[in-house]
Design an enzyme around this catalytic site. Structure first.
Site, PDB file in Angstrom:
ATOM      1  N   HIS A  56       0.913  -1.430   0.602  1.00 25.54           N
ATOM      2  CA  HIS A  56      -0.294   0.487  -0.247  1.00 25.54           C
ATOM      3  C   HIS A  56       0.863   1.456   0.245  1.00 25.54           C
ATOM      4  CE1 HIS A  56       0.411  -0.802   4.309  1.00 25.54           C
ATOM      5  NE2 HIS A  56       0.695   0.872   4.434  1.00 25.54           N
ATOM      6  N   GLU A 102      -7.965   5.012   9.959  1.00 20.16           N
ATOM      7  CA  GLU A 102      -7.422   4.411   8.787  1.00 20.16           C
ATOM      8  C   GLU A 102      -8.436   4.246   8.110  1.00 20.16           C
ATOM      9  OE1 GLU A 102      -4.792   0.855   9.017  1.00 20.16           O
ATOM     10  OE2 GLU A 102      -4.438   1.996  10.330  1.00 20.16           O
ATOM     11  N   GLN A 112      -3.893   3.416   1.367  1.00 25.46           N
ATOM     12  CA  GLN A 112      -4.097   3.699   3.234  1.00 25.46           C
ATOM     13  C   GLN A 112      -4.095   5.249   3.761  1.00 25.46           C
ATOM     14  OE1 GLN A 112      -0.883   3.035   5.753  1.00 25.46           O
ATOM     15  NE2 GLN A 112      -2.401   1.779   6.974  1.00 25.46           N
ATOM     16  N   HIS A 149       4.081   7.464   3.319  1.00 28.03           N
ATOM     17  CA  HIS A 149       5.009   6.273   3.208  1.00 28.03           C
ATOM     18  C   HIS A 149       4.598   4.991   2.194  1.00 28.03           C
ATOM     19  CE1 HIS A 149       1.824   4.494   5.926  1.00 28.03           C
ATOM     20  NE2 HIS A 149       1.832   3.407   5.197  1.00 28.03           N
ATOM     21  N   GLU A 167       7.331   0.225   4.926  1.00 29.35           N
ATOM     22  CA  GLU A 167       6.724  -0.398   5.898  1.00 29.35           C
ATOM     23  C   GLU A 167       7.058  -1.705   5.220  1.00 29.35           C
ATOM     24  OE1 GLU A 167       2.607  -1.216   7.972  1.00 29.35           O
ATOM     25  OE2 GLU A 167       3.277   0.834   6.834  1.00 29.35           O
TER      26      GLU A 167
END
Length: 149
Positions: A7, A43, A59, A83, A133
């Protein structure tokens, strides 16, 4: 090591407004929503597509407070990409291999992520300035209940 882009995390001031924008503009469907107190965010995960290694998502992240990491990001940089998350088959193993190559980890061990996943973050200064991530999906894409808005 990476199976897919899991994502792209996008920081926003108003989660509901951005859900409506991404749903209407890109015809994406919300598949999960949650409040993650540990990370200080509300989220929503919007499904893009499924691939051989699993699903890909957008996301959307709204901070629970100005002092949360996403709240501080918004104050410094405004809304936008926060991110990039890469799917890995085993997050603990990926963390070990990456640390051996001299990349600092922001997490000492995997922690809870969206949709039941296990996650860990890498230090942005060690990977070209990008908050990265690692995501080990726990819930198969087929079993994710789609939430229609």
């Amino acid at each position: 090591m990476f199976m897919r882009i899991d994502h792209i995390g996008i920081a926003c001031h108003d989660l509901e407004e951005k859900i409506e924008l991404f749903s209407r503009t890109f015809e994406l469907t919300v598949v999960a929503r949650e409040v993650n107190e540990e990370q200080g965010v509300k989220e929503a995960m919007l499904h893009i597509a499924d691939g051989e290694g699993g699903g890909s998502y957008i996301q959307l992240l709204e901070p629970l407070s100005e002092e949360s990491p996403v709240g501080k990001f918004l104050a410094r940089r405004g809304e936008g990409v926060h991110h990039v998350a890469f799917g890995v088959p085993d997050v603990a193993d990926a963390m070990h291999k990456i640390k051996e190559k001299g990349v600092r980890l922001l997490d000492e061990r995997p922690r809870h992520g969206s949709m039941g996943s296990e996650i860990a973050f890498l230090h942005p200064k060690d990977v070209g300035g990008m908050l990265t991530e690692l995501v080990q999906a726990v819930t198969p894409v087929q079993n994710v209940k789609k939430v229609h808005m």
